[in-house]
Enzyme design. Structure first.
Site, PDB file in Angstrom:
ATOM      1  N   ARG A 166      -5.667  31.248  -6.289  1.00 27.48           N
ATOM      2  CA  ARG A 166      -6.731  30.518  -6.989  1.00 27.48           C
ATOM      3  C   ARG A 166      -7.803  31.478  -7.510  1.00 27.48           C
ATOM      4  NH1 ARG A 166      -8.392  26.446 -10.196  1.00 27.48           N
ATOM      5  NH2 ARG A 166     -10.422  25.601  -9.596  1.00 27.48           N
ATOM      6  N   ASP A 184     -13.953  17.837 -14.135  1.00 20.17           N
ATOM      7  CA  ASP A 184     -13.056  18.974 -14.029  1.00 20.17           C
ATOM      8  C   ASP A 184     -11.799  18.471 -13.305  1.00 20.17           C
ATOM      9  OD1 ASP A 184     -12.200  21.820 -13.724  1.00 20.17           O
ATOM     10  OD2 ASP A 184     -12.597  21.378 -11.618  1.00 20.17           O
ATOM     11  N   TYR A 225      -8.841  20.736 -11.748  1.00 21.73           N
ATOM     12  CA  TYR A 225      -8.291  21.513 -10.634  1.00 21.73           C
ATOM     13  C   TYR A 225      -9.365  21.900  -9.633  1.00 21.73           C
ATOM     14  CZ  TYR A 225      -4.179  21.539 -13.553  1.00 21.73           C
ATOM     15  OH  TYR A 225      -3.101  21.136 -14.314  1.00 21.73           O
ATOM     16  N   SER A 253     -10.583  20.180 -18.800  1.00 21.67           N
ATOM     17  CA  SER A 253      -9.948  21.136 -17.897  1.00 21.67           C
ATOM     18  C   SER A 253      -9.469  22.385 -18.605  1.00 21.67           C
ATOM     19  CB  SER A 253      -8.753  20.457 -17.222  1.00 21.67           C
ATOM     20  OG  SER A 253      -8.005  21.368 -16.452  1.00 21.67           O
ATOM     21  N   ASN A 254      -9.390  23.471 -17.818  1.00 12.37           N
ATOM     22  CA  ASN A 254      -8.740  24.685 -18.284  1.00 12.37           C
ATOM     23  C   ASN A 254      -7.239  24.489 -18.458  1.00 12.37           C
ATOM     24  OD1 ASN A 254     -10.994  26.346 -18.483  1.00 12.37           O
ATOM     25  ND2 ASN A 254     -10.776  27.193 -16.427  1.00 12.37           N
TER      26      ASN A 254
END
Length: 287
Positions: free
Chosen positions: A46, A15, A17, A158-159
């Site tokens: 966040r 991942d 972030y 990742s997003n």
């Protein structure tokens, strides 16, 4: 650290972030803009960012009508958080904070560990295929995290949308360290949607259990475990385990713990292969 699998992984997928990049590196800038409120803004920012990704994916029900790129969601989350905390977010402050987010600092242990894993792969690829080949001391040091077997491939999943990830990887000094930088933008569904995690298995042509997925986010580790990945929870915040009935295959507070976990998997995998080979070897009578 604990391990409940004996596989030598084909790949390690990270991942981004919160795992490689410190999402709260924005606190210093936020504190300068809003004295005494920087930490609160960063924490809520966040939280809403993750909530918005999950809400949009849940609402799509198999489509992508509500999908928006992660950069847009990050901006929406910032604007909501400022309003919630009754902070006046002008265009200048907004741009500064978004610029900070684009170039987040890497955690201090991230780049050295990634180099260690990448160097191990390079040494393995360049080593002559000879039974008598000696192993240089530098190679032994480089492959400490993946002792035995072929070093795994490396990737980010990742997003973040591709443009965000490209800037983040370059600014953190991680260029060239990954075989793949995968964005859920390709499937327009955010983690923990199975389609997002499937990008990793497709990239390495591997079964989920053959991949170690690493995240600092408890919800992400749970989703990846449900998907079938071998999971390592990089618990940087010393957070409690999510109450979802899911236990990661390994846990640790930093990248050194991950390297030790990978070494455990590799050693166990090598032992398993040796045992399997021995069981196939015919024995002569009376031996």
């Amino acid at each position: 650290m604990s391990a409940t699998t004996t596989l030598s992984p084909k790949a390690v997928i990270f991942d981004a972030y919160g795992t490689l990049f410190d999402v709260h590196a924005v606190i210093a800038a936020a504190e300068q803009i809003f004295p005494g409120r920087g930490d609160a803004l960063s924490q809520l920012w966040r939280q809403k960012q993750i909530e918005y990704t999950q809400l949009r994916t849940l609402a799509d029900a198999g489509g992508a009508a509500h999908y928006r790129p992660f950069w847009d969601i990050t901006l929406d989350a910032l604007r909501f958080s400022a309003k919630k905390l009754q902070l006046t977010l002008g265009r200048t402050a907004e741009k500064r904070l978004m610029d900070e987010y684009a170039c987040l600092s890497a955690f201090p242990d991230a780049v050295p560990a990634l180099h260690q894993l990448r160097d191990a792969a390079s040494v393995s690829a360049s080593r002559p295929a000879s039974k008598s080949a000696s192993r240089p001391a530098s190679a032994a040091s480089a492959s400490a995290g993946t002792s035995g077997g072929s070093p795994p491939g490396l990737a980010i999943l990742s997003n973040g949308n591709p443009q965000m990830l490209d800037v983040a990887v370059k600014s953190a000094g991680m260029s060239g360290l990954f075989d793949h930088v995968l964005s859920v933008d390709a499937v327009r569904a955010y983690k923990p949607a199975p389609a997002a995690y499937a990008l990793g298995t497709q990239a390495f042509d591997a079964q989920p259990r053959e991949i170690v997925f690493v995240s600092s986010n408890g919800w992400d580790v749970a989703g990846a475990t449900w998907f079938g990945f071998t999971t390592f929870w990089l618990n940087r915040q010393n957070a409690p385990l999510e109450e979802l009935g899911v236990t990661p295959h390994g846990t640790g507070a930093g990248m050194s713990d991950l390297l030790a976990f990978l070494k455990t998997l590799s050693t166990a995998g090598r032992a398993g292969r040796a045992g399997a080979a021995a069981s196939r070897t015919p024995h002569s009578p009376g031996a």
